[in-house]
Design an enzyme around this catalytic site. Structure first.
Site, PDB file in Angstrom:
ATOM      1  N   HIS A 185       0.746  -1.182  -0.197  1.00  0.00           N
ATOM      2  CA  HIS A 185       0.352   0.007  -0.090  1.00  0.00           C
ATOM      3  C   HIS A 185       0.777   1.051   0.265  1.00  0.00           C
ATOM      4  O   HIS A 185       0.826   2.177  -0.691  1.00  0.00           O
ATOM      5  CB  HIS A 185      -0.836  -0.318   1.214  1.00  0.00           C
ATOM      6  CG  HIS A 185      -1.557   1.117   1.048  1.00  0.00           C
ATOM      7  ND1 HIS A 185      -2.246   1.719   0.893  1.00  0.00           N
ATOM      8  CD2 HIS A 185      -1.266   1.939   2.523  1.00  0.00           C
ATOM      9  CE1 HIS A 185      -2.598   2.765   1.281  1.00  0.00           C
ATOM     10  NE2 HIS A 185      -1.967   3.328   1.928  1.00  0.00           N
ATOM     11  N   ARG A 229      -0.081  -7.286 -14.812  1.00  0.00           N
ATOM     12  CA  ARG A 229       0.362  -8.990 -14.292  1.00  0.00           C
ATOM     13  C   ARG A 229      -0.948  -8.775 -13.283  1.00  0.00           C
ATOM     14  O   ARG A 229      -1.211  -8.136 -12.232  1.00  0.00           O
ATOM     15  CB  ARG A 229       1.558  -8.411 -13.850  1.00  0.00           C
ATOM     16  CG  ARG A 229       2.656  -8.272 -14.677  1.00  0.00           C
ATOM     17  CD  ARG A 229       3.800  -8.872 -14.357  1.00  0.00           C
ATOM     18  NE  ARG A 229       5.330  -8.549 -15.006  1.00  0.00           N
ATOM     19  CZ  ARG A 229       6.216  -8.447 -15.197  1.00  0.00           C
ATOM     20  NH1 ARG A 229       5.822  -6.685 -15.238  1.00  0.00           N
ATOM     21  NH2 ARG A 229       6.830  -8.141 -15.836  1.00  0.00           N
ATOM     22  N   ARG A 259      -3.038 -10.441 -18.388  1.00  0.00           N
ATOM     23  CA  ARG A 259      -2.120 -11.213 -18.270  1.00  0.00           C
ATOM     24  C   ARG A 259      -2.785 -12.698 -17.355  1.00  0.00           C
ATOM     25  O   ARG A 259      -2.903 -12.001 -17.397  1.00  0.00           O
ATOM     26  CB  ARG A 259      -0.740 -11.438 -18.293  1.00  0.00           C
ATOM     27  CG  ARG A 259      -0.217 -13.020 -18.255  1.00  0.00           C
ATOM     28  CD  ARG A 259       0.938 -12.619 -18.941  1.00  0.00           C
ATOM     29  NE  ARG A 259       1.382 -12.376 -17.066  1.00  0.00           N
ATOM     30  CZ  ARG A 259       3.092 -12.337 -16.014  1.00  0.00           C
ATOM     31  NH1 ARG A 259       4.268 -11.943 -17.273  1.00  0.00           N
ATOM     32  NH2 ARG A 259       3.234 -11.533 -15.274  1.00  0.00           N
ATOM     33  N   GLU A 283       7.719 -16.791 -24.483  1.00  0.00           N
ATOM     34  CA  GLU A 283       8.324 -17.016 -23.782  1.00  0.00           C
ATOM     35  C   GLU A 283       9.357 -17.775 -23.274  1.00  0.00           C
ATOM     36  O   GLU A 283      10.297 -17.991 -22.469  1.00  0.00           O
ATOM     37  CB  GLU A 283       8.276 -15.396 -22.542  1.00  0.00           C
ATOM     38  CG  GLU A 283       7.469 -16.422 -21.890  1.00  0.00           C
ATOM     39  CD  GLU A 283       6.012 -15.822 -20.830  1.00  0.00           C
ATOM     40  OE1 GLU A 283       6.601 -15.153 -20.031  1.00  0.00           O
ATOM     41  OE2 GLU A 283       5.011 -16.333 -20.009  1.00  0.00           O
ATOM     42  N   ASN A 336      12.029 -11.332 -20.311  1.00  0.00           N
ATOM     43  CA  ASN A 336      12.831 -11.853 -19.463  1.00  0.00           C
ATOM     44  C   ASN A 336      12.545 -13.287 -19.259  1.00  0.00           C
ATOM     45  O   ASN A 336      14.130 -13.716 -18.974  1.00  0.00           O
ATOM     46  CB  ASN A 336      11.919 -11.607 -18.136  1.00  0.00           C
ATOM     47  CG  ASN A 336      11.316  -9.550 -17.969  1.00  0.00           C
ATOM     48  OD1 ASN A 336      12.173  -9.101 -18.554  1.00  0.00           O
ATOM     49  ND2 ASN A 336      10.188  -9.507 -17.735  1.00  0.00           N
ATOM     50  N   ASP A 337      11.414 -14.232 -19.217  1.00  0.00           N
ATOM     51  CA  ASP A 337      11.552 -15.649 -19.150  1.00  0.00           C
ATOM     52  C   ASP A 337      12.005 -16.000 -20.999  1.00  0.00           C
ATOM     53  O   ASP A 337      13.040 -17.307 -20.306  1.00  0.00           O
ATOM     54  CB  ASP A 337       9.686 -16.118 -18.950  1.00  0.00           C
ATOM     55  CG  ASP A 337       9.739 -15.812 -18.032  1.00  0.00           C
ATOM     56  OD1 ASP A 337      10.612 -16.437 -17.169  1.00  0.00           O
ATOM     57  OD2 ASP A 337       8.660 -15.970 -17.256  1.00  0.00           O
ATOM     58  N   ARG A 357      16.984 -16.305 -13.976  1.00  0.00           N
ATOM     59  CA  ARG A 357      16.490 -14.765 -13.481  1.00  0.00           C
ATOM     60  C   ARG A 357      17.099 -14.036 -11.916  1.00  0.00           C
ATOM     61  O   ARG A 357      17.747 -13.044 -12.835  1.00  0.00           O
ATOM     62  CB  ARG A 357      15.533 -14.182 -14.892  1.00  0.00           C
ATOM     63  CG  ARG A 357      14.582 -14.514 -13.779  1.00  0.00           C
ATOM     64  CD  ARG A 357      12.782 -14.281 -14.559  1.00  0.00           C
ATOM     65  NE  ARG A 357      12.214 -13.316 -14.314  1.00  0.00           N
ATOM     66  CZ  ARG A 357      11.167 -12.911 -14.801  1.00  0.00           C
ATOM     67  NH1 ARG A 357      10.134 -13.640 -15.864  1.00  0.00           N
ATOM     68  NH2 ARG A 357      10.551 -12.015 -14.438  1.00  0.00           N
ATOM     69  N   CYS A 362       6.902  -7.137 -24.060  1.00  0.00           N
ATOM     70  CA  CYS A 362       6.303  -6.292 -22.905  1.00  0.00           C
ATOM     71  C   CYS A 362       7.250  -7.040 -21.860  1.00  0.00           C
ATOM     72  O   CYS A 362       7.403  -6.839 -20.084  1.00  0.00           O
ATOM     73  CB  CYS A 362       5.226  -7.558 -22.409  1.00  0.00           C
ATOM     74  SG  CYS A 362       4.805  -8.358 -21.783  1.00  0.00           S
TER      75      CYS A 362
HETATM   76  C1  PEP Z   1       8.359 -11.844 -19.175  1.00  0.00           C
HETATM   77  O1  PEP Z   1       8.943 -13.021 -19.043  1.00  0.00           O
HETATM   78  O2  PEP Z   1       8.734 -11.513 -19.839  1.00  0.00           O
HETATM   79  C2  PEP Z   1       7.158 -11.282 -18.415  1.00  0.00           C
HETATM   80  C3  PEP Z   1       6.699 -10.176 -19.210  1.00  0.00           C
HETATM   81  O3  PEP Z   1       6.478 -11.971 -17.881  1.00  0.00           O
HETATM   82  P1  PEP Z   1       6.965 -11.876 -15.993  1.00  0.00           P
HETATM   83  O4  PEP Z   1       8.508 -11.094 -15.568  1.00  0.00           O
HETATM   84  O5  PEP Z   1       6.188 -11.416 -15.308  1.00  0.00           O
HETATM   85  O6  PEP Z   1       7.618 -13.289 -16.260  1.00  0.00           O
HETATM   86 MG    MG Z   2       7.258 -14.254 -18.045  1.00  0.00          MG
END
Ligand code: PEP
Ligand code: MG
Length: 580
Positions: free
Chosen positions: A190, A297, A333, A435, A458-459, A469, A506
């Site tokens: 919060h 998310r 998502r 991903e 990212n994934d 990661r 994203c």
């Molecule tokens: C990603 O994997 O790039 C992604 C946006 O999802 P998250 O970071 O929530 O796993």
């Molecule tokens: Mg991801």
């Protein structure tokens, strides 16, 4: 001088005297109260409640004048609960049974709070936090102990506290308070959300803060990095003053960019979306004028709570975001948990490789008991929210075509069920995250089934390079600029183009300045990132031609190493920005 590190919660740099905000410790006697003292305890509680009521009335008027009726309404709700007959009855009954007034207030409020947390009705469940806030007010008033109001914080001071509740933050006047640092919480707590909404520099989750900071001591705080320096020397003070000046100048320049489109000098326009976790994030992003929400998310609604959110609660959150974006698209998502994101209400088995295990869409689809209600409930809420604006549904962690086929069937069944029930719902676009390398390599096949792709870099980076990661030891292997990752990105964008569906990104890479030109050159249609990164990426796009962007893309695809690819991208970026 001492340095501490917390979680960067809200950007901005500030230095000022600490205003340590601690609640006085209360001595709550557990001893039974003798019969002759019970009336006095009851009177103490009743008088305390009147004091608490008066304090709350003052707060309501102040909030109404400064922040409007909506927030004032929240505290009017507090007032109702405070003066509730049942609460009074239960506390008096406990006192009658021999508890002290303070112990009775504490126990009754705690018990009610727990009951609220168990309730099905989402509105009542959300009241649990309010009850904690009301309980605190009531118990201090009963003890006749004043707790300092944050309305009286000296001009320019930095609030230092264990935590800040809704009624604490409601008292903060943004132009007056410099910023705050708290010991508890994370980026979505919060206090962190309020800091971003109030645009106050803030650091949260800073362990050891209260032990290290004394009231009145100077502190310097950087809400972008999570750094706090206590009693800074002259050099650090000068450094923070320079950082603040640069931050403010930069922010001004960035805000002026917000109104302009992300169009190259030769006329190609791309969309810049924002990544959000909560409806408050959506509201906070509006000054940066995003073209939509590229990644909502949804898992944040499921975290830090003992039960799953109901369909109605989800609907309310999703509809709030959709309405806030006023007709711009919102990519919701579906629940993406597991791996590093646990949810207390869902039991996860022990797994040797959780990142390769039952996470994301797998947890929704593949269930031992065959019960896919978590996903179906979420889809019902999403489809209903789609009637309020432009909502798109996106599935995470896809690794096989059959998953997409199955998801489309479930989505159709959900629509049919809503239709049978006569519920209002809207049309959605359906897309998937790319991903996993598997999904990237069959992107041409997947593209025929969906309306859009969004690359989760990212994934995609972690799975392509087999580097967790979040694991510090292999962080050198986790390289978003690795040419292998870029070859997959190129493949996905090409597959999207061939099938005539838009491709967005994203993952964090979409908000990294050095990546902007090569991504643009590869033909990415939408970049989605944290709100504050939007103008930086826009500045690069507005400074280039597509020819330069394509050259950067070619350069990065031809590179042999991540370091070389990064250098190519950095040189191209510096070139268009006119930097040496
Ligand atoms: C990603 O994997 O790039 C992604 C946006 O999802 P998250 O970071 O929530 O796993
Ligand atoms: Mg991801």
């Amino acid at each position: 001088m001492a340095a501490l590190k917390g979680i960067a919660a809200s950007p901005g740099v500030i230095a000022g005297p600490a205003f340590v905000y601690t609640l006085p410790r209360l001595d709550i006697s557990e001893e039974p109260v003798t019969a002759d003292r019970r009336d006095a305890e009851a009177a103490a509680f009743l008088a305390g409640r009147l004091r608490a009521r008066d304090g709350l009335c003052v707060l309501i008027e102040k909030v109404r004048a400064e922040k409007g009726d909506d927030l004032a309404g929240v505290f009017e709700g507090h007032l109702e609960i405070l003066m509730d007959d049942d609460l009074e009855f239960q506390i008096l009954a406990q006192i009658e049974a021999g508890r002290s007034a303070l112990a009775a207030v504490r126990d009754v409020v705690d018990a009610q709070r727990k009951e609220f947390l168990e309730l099905e009705d989402e509105y009542l469940r959300e009241r649990a936090d309010d009850l904690a806030d009301i309980g605190r007010r009531l118990i201090y008033a009963t003890a006749s102990v004043d707790f300092v109001s944050l309305a009286t914080v000296p001009e320019g001071a930095i609030i230092v506290a264990r935590d800040l509740t809704p009624s604490d933050t409601a008292q903060i006047t943004p132009g007056r308070v410099g910023g705050f640092a708290v010991e508890t919480g994370g980026r979505t707590s919060h206090s962190a959300i309020m800091a971003r909404t109030l645009e106050l520099p803030a650091v949260v989750g800073c362990a050891g803060l209260l032990d290290a900071v004394e009231d009145g001591v100077m502190i310097a705080l950087d809400g972008r990095s999570g750094d706090i320096v206590i009693d800074p020397d002259d050099a650090v003070t000068a450094d923070y003053a320079a950082r603040r000046k640069a931050y403010l100048a930069d922010r001004e320049a960035m805000l002026t960019l917000a109104t302009l489109p992300a169009t190259t000098t030769d006329g190609t326009t791309v969309l810049l979306g924002v990544n959000i976790g909560t409806p408050a994030d959506a509201l906070a992003s509006l000054p940066w004028n995003p073209d939509g929400v590229g990644l909502y998310r949804s898992e944040f609604l499921f975290m830090d709570r003992p039960t799953l959110p109901s369909e109605d609660e989800q609907f309310k959150a999703y509809a709030t975001v959709v309405k806030a974006m006023k007709g711009k698209s919102v990519i919701l998502r579906t629940l993406d948990i597991g791996g590093d994101k646990p949810v207390a209400a869902i039991r996860f088995p022990e797994e040797d490789n959780p990142f390769l295990g039952w996470r994301g869409i797998r947890m929704c689809l593949y269930r031992e008991d065959g019960n896919q209600d978590i996903l179906r409930t979420q889809l019902r809420a999403a489809l209903r929210a789609a009637a309020e604006g432009d909502l798109w549904i996106m599935y995470p962690m896809i690794s096989a075509l059959e998953e997409v086929e199955q998801l489309k069937v479930i989505q159709d069944e959900t629509k049919e069920a809503l239709s049978r029930e006569g519920r209002r719902f809207g049309d959605v676009k359906t897309g998937i995250m790319i991903e996993t390398p598997g999904a990237a390599l069959i992107a041409d096949k997947l593209a025929k089934l969906v309306d859009f792709f969004s690359i989760g870099s990212n994934d995609l980076t972690q799975y392509t390079l087999a580097a967790d990661r979040g694991n510090e030891r292999v962080s050198r292997c986790y390289q978003p600029f690795h040419p292998a990752v870029w070859r997959l990105i190129a493949l996905v964008i090409d597959a999207g183009k061939a099938a005539d569906i838009p491709v967005g990104m994203c993952g964090e890479l979409a908000g990294i300045e050095e990546a902007a030109l090569p991504l643009l050159g590869l033909g990415l249609d939408e970049f989605s990132m944290g709100a504050q990164s939007l103008p930086r990426i826009k500045r690069i796009i507005r400074a280039t031609t597509m020819g330069k962007a394509r050259a950067a893309a070619q350069g990065i695809l031809a590179a042999s190493t991540a370091a070389e690819a990064f250098r190519v991208a950095e040189t191209a970026m510096n070139g268009v920005l006119g930097r040496p």
